[in-house]
Structure formats: C-alpha cells, structure tokens
Design a protein around this motif. Structure first.
Motif, PDB file in Angstrom:
ATOM      1  N   UNK A 129      -3.582   3.917   1.551  1.00  0.00           N
ATOM      2  CA  UNK A 129      -2.778   2.694   1.525  1.00  0.00           C
ATOM      3  C   UNK A 129      -1.541   2.878   0.667  1.00  0.00           C
ATOM      4  N   UNK A 130      -1.718   3.474  -0.503  1.00  0.00           N
ATOM      5  CA  UNK A 130      -0.584   3.636  -1.411  1.00  0.00           C
ATOM      6  C   UNK A 130       0.465   4.566  -0.814  1.00  0.00           C
ATOM      7  N   UNK A 131       0.023   5.624  -0.177  1.00  0.00           N
ATOM      8  CA  UNK A 131       0.977   6.561   0.433  1.00  0.00           C
ATOM      9  C   UNK A 131       1.693   5.934   1.626  1.00  0.00           C
ATOM     10  N   UNK A 132       1.024   5.004   2.312  1.00  0.00           N
ATOM     11  CA  UNK A 132       1.617   4.394   3.502  1.00  0.00           C
ATOM     12  C   UNK A 132       2.693   3.371   3.152  1.00  0.00           C
ATOM     13  N   UNK A 133       2.608   2.771   1.962  1.00  0.00           N
ATOM     14  CA  UNK A 133       3.598   1.773   1.563  1.00  0.00           C
ATOM     15  C   UNK A 133       4.916   2.451   1.206  1.00  0.00           C
ATOM     16  N   UNK A 134       5.998   1.842   1.601  1.00  0.00           N
ATOM     17  CA  UNK A 134       7.312   2.364   1.219  1.00  0.00           C
ATOM     18  C   UNK A 134       7.568   2.011  -0.242  1.00  0.00           C
ATOM     19  N   UNK A 135       8.460   2.701  -0.922  1.00  0.00           N
ATOM     20  CA  UNK A 135       8.848   2.284  -2.266  1.00  0.00           C
ATOM     21  C   UNK A 135       9.355   0.837  -2.236  1.00  0.00           C
ATOM     22  N   UNK A 136       8.789  -0.003  -3.088  1.00  0.00           N
ATOM     23  CA  UNK A 136       9.108  -1.426  -3.078  1.00  0.00           C
ATOM     24  C   UNK A 136       8.219  -2.232  -2.159  1.00  0.00           C
ATOM     25  N   UNK A 137       7.377  -1.561  -1.370  1.00  0.00           N
ATOM     26  CA  UNK A 137       6.466  -2.259  -0.466  1.00  0.00           C
ATOM     27  C   UNK A 137       5.267  -2.815  -1.209  1.00  0.00           C
ATOM     28  N   UNK A 138       4.577  -3.741  -0.565  1.00  0.00           N
ATOM     29  CA  UNK A 138       3.446  -4.452  -1.171  1.00  0.00           C
ATOM     30  C   UNK A 138       2.119  -3.864  -0.731  1.00  0.00           C
ATOM     31  N   UNK A 139       1.222  -3.703  -1.679  1.00  0.00           N
ATOM     32  CA  UNK A 139      -0.172  -3.346  -1.428  1.00  0.00           C
ATOM     33  C   UNK A 139      -1.018  -4.573  -1.738  1.00  0.00           C
ATOM     34  N   UNK A 140      -1.924  -4.919  -0.839  1.00  0.00           N
ATOM     35  CA  UNK A 140      -2.751  -6.109  -1.042  1.00  0.00           C
ATOM     36  C   UNK A 140      -4.182  -5.822  -0.641  1.00  0.00           C
ATOM     37  N   UNK A 141      -5.086  -6.046  -1.582  1.00  0.00           N
ATOM     38  CA  UNK A 141      -6.524  -5.897  -1.314  1.00  0.00           C
ATOM     39  C   UNK A 141      -7.238  -7.200  -1.623  1.00  0.00           C
ATOM     40  N   UNK A 142      -8.105  -7.596  -0.704  1.00  0.00           N
ATOM     41  CA  UNK A 142      -9.023  -8.713  -0.902  1.00  0.00           C
ATOM     42  C   UNK A 142     -10.412  -8.223  -0.537  1.00  0.00           C
ATOM     43  N   UNK A 143     -11.392  -8.467  -1.393  1.00  0.00           N
ATOM     44  CA  UNK A 143     -12.742  -8.016  -1.090  1.00  0.00           C
ATOM     45  C   UNK A 143     -13.788  -8.813  -1.837  1.00  0.00           C
ATOM     46  N   UNK A 144     -15.027  -8.698  -1.407  1.00  0.00           N
ATOM     47  CA  UNK A 144     -16.139  -9.320  -2.127  1.00  0.00           C
ATOM     48  C   UNK A 144     -16.307  -8.584  -3.460  1.00  0.00           C
ATOM     49  N   UNK A 145     -16.174  -9.303  -4.560  1.00  0.00           N
ATOM     50  CA  UNK A 145     -16.226  -8.684  -5.879  1.00  0.00           C
ATOM     51  C   UNK A 145     -17.657  -8.352  -6.289  1.00  0.00           C
ATOM     52  N   UNK A 146     -17.799  -7.326  -7.124  1.00  0.00           N
ATOM     53  CA  UNK A 146     -19.124  -6.913  -7.597  1.00  0.00           C
ATOM     54  C   UNK A 146     -19.849  -8.051  -8.303  1.00  0.00           C
TER      55      UNK A 146
END
Length: 203
Positions: A129-146
């Motif tokens: 995911x991090x490599x796929x984002x362009x510089x300045x692009x947004x990474x967003x994760x939502x998940x069931x927390x531990x």
C-alpha cells in the motif's frame, strides 16, 4: 478464509455487507480531491463505488471472483452516475492482495478496509500500500481492532488477524506521516465495535 470460502459466503445472499460506504472511510476520505484510488480487498465494492460517485478512478482488487463480478455489475448499472463529469470509474480485478503487483507511486488514495490477515502477511500488504501511494497521496486503513475481542462486538474472533494502531504505525511511519491513528467506537445496534482507523500521507 480463502477465496473459495468467500465465494461460497457471497453466493448465499444478494449482499453480505451494507451497500453504504464504511463510516470511517467517509469521514477520512470525503474531503480529499478525487484522483486515482486503489481499494485492496474491496469485497462487494461499497467503498469503491462511493469513491467513484465522487469522481475517483478506482482500481478495486479482491480474491473472490463472485465479489469482483458484483463490483463490475454494480459499476455497469451505475455507469452514467459514476461517470458524471467524465471522471468517476471502477475497474474490478480478481487478485490475491498478498501477491498483488500494485503500480508504484501511482495512487492518490490507497484503501484497506477490514482486511484481516496474519501479521506477516498483513505487513506485506501494508508495505504494498505504501509503495503504491504517490508522494503526497493518502493511505487509509480501517479494521476490527484487537481490543474489540474483549471490549467490542462482532468481527473476527481470532486475535492473530485483528489490527491495531501499533502494527500499522510500524509499517507506515518509515514511509508516511500519520495524521489519524485511533481506536474508533462504531455503534452496532445497542452495542459498540472497536475499529482501528489510520490515515497517513506518503512522504
């Protein structure tokens, strides 16, 4: 669950999940300028379709052929709506996100919504995911927390596949600046579910 098991689950109902986008995706992405988005483990496409209606060009990836057909069918049914202004679209693809060769530095938004994997595999997808984002692009994760196991409701009951802020922070801080990193409380009827929500900007 493998792709065959998800195909079987999707085949038992017209829809497994709500057609509405996830509330945290809406909260964190509504203010972003539309561009290219990558939805990893897109399921039935509720978030991908919502993004497309807002003008995003979305690559939606899932390992369930049944789910991907649903995304493609929904995108075709709503093509006029999605293409308003000639911008919004969804391209659905069958692929295992743990081995997906995402285009690097190409996306304005990379989304992971309720993808639950053992820690080593999840770390690999977070890196993709991090490599796929362009510089300045947004990474967003939502998940069931531990913490949901002891203090929330629903979600996977295997602690080995639940997400937590520390796990995501460790994967994304070397390549991105974290803007939101929290355990969010999501109402579920009379109960509450606890979700990991992390939004970051790629350096």
């Amino acid at each position: 669950m493998d792709a065959e098991a998800w195909d079987e689950r999707y085949g038992t109902a017209e829809r497994v999940w709500s057609a509405e986008p996830n509330r945290w995706v809406v909260r964190e992405a509504a203010g972003l300028a539309p561009g290219r988005a990558l939805d990893l483990a897109a399921g039935e496409g509720r978030n991908a379709l919502w993004l497309a209606r807002r003008g995003w060009r979305v690559d939606a990836v899932d390992f369930s052929p049944v789910a991907v057909r649903r995304i493609a069918d929904a995108a075709a049914r709503h093509a006029q709506d999605l293409g308003a202004g000639g911008r919004g679209s969804v391209r659905a693809e069958v692929a295992d996100v743990t081995r997906y060769p995402a285009e690097e530095a190409a996306y304005d938004l990379v989304l992971l919504s309720y993808l639950h994997l053992p820690a080593p595999e999840m770390a690999g997808v977070l890196g993709t995911a991090c490599r796929a984002a362009r510089p300045g692009g947004t990474l967003l994760l939502v998940g069931h927390d531990a913490a949901n196991l002891a203090h929330g409701t629903g979600g996977p009951q295997d602690p080995g596949v639940l997400t937590d802020v520390g796990q995501v922070r460790a994967a994304w801080e070397p390549c991105a600046v974290l803007l939101v990193a929290e355990v969010a409380r999501r109402p579920v009827g009379d109960a509450v579910a606890l979700d990991t929500v992390v939004r970051a900007v790629r350096r």
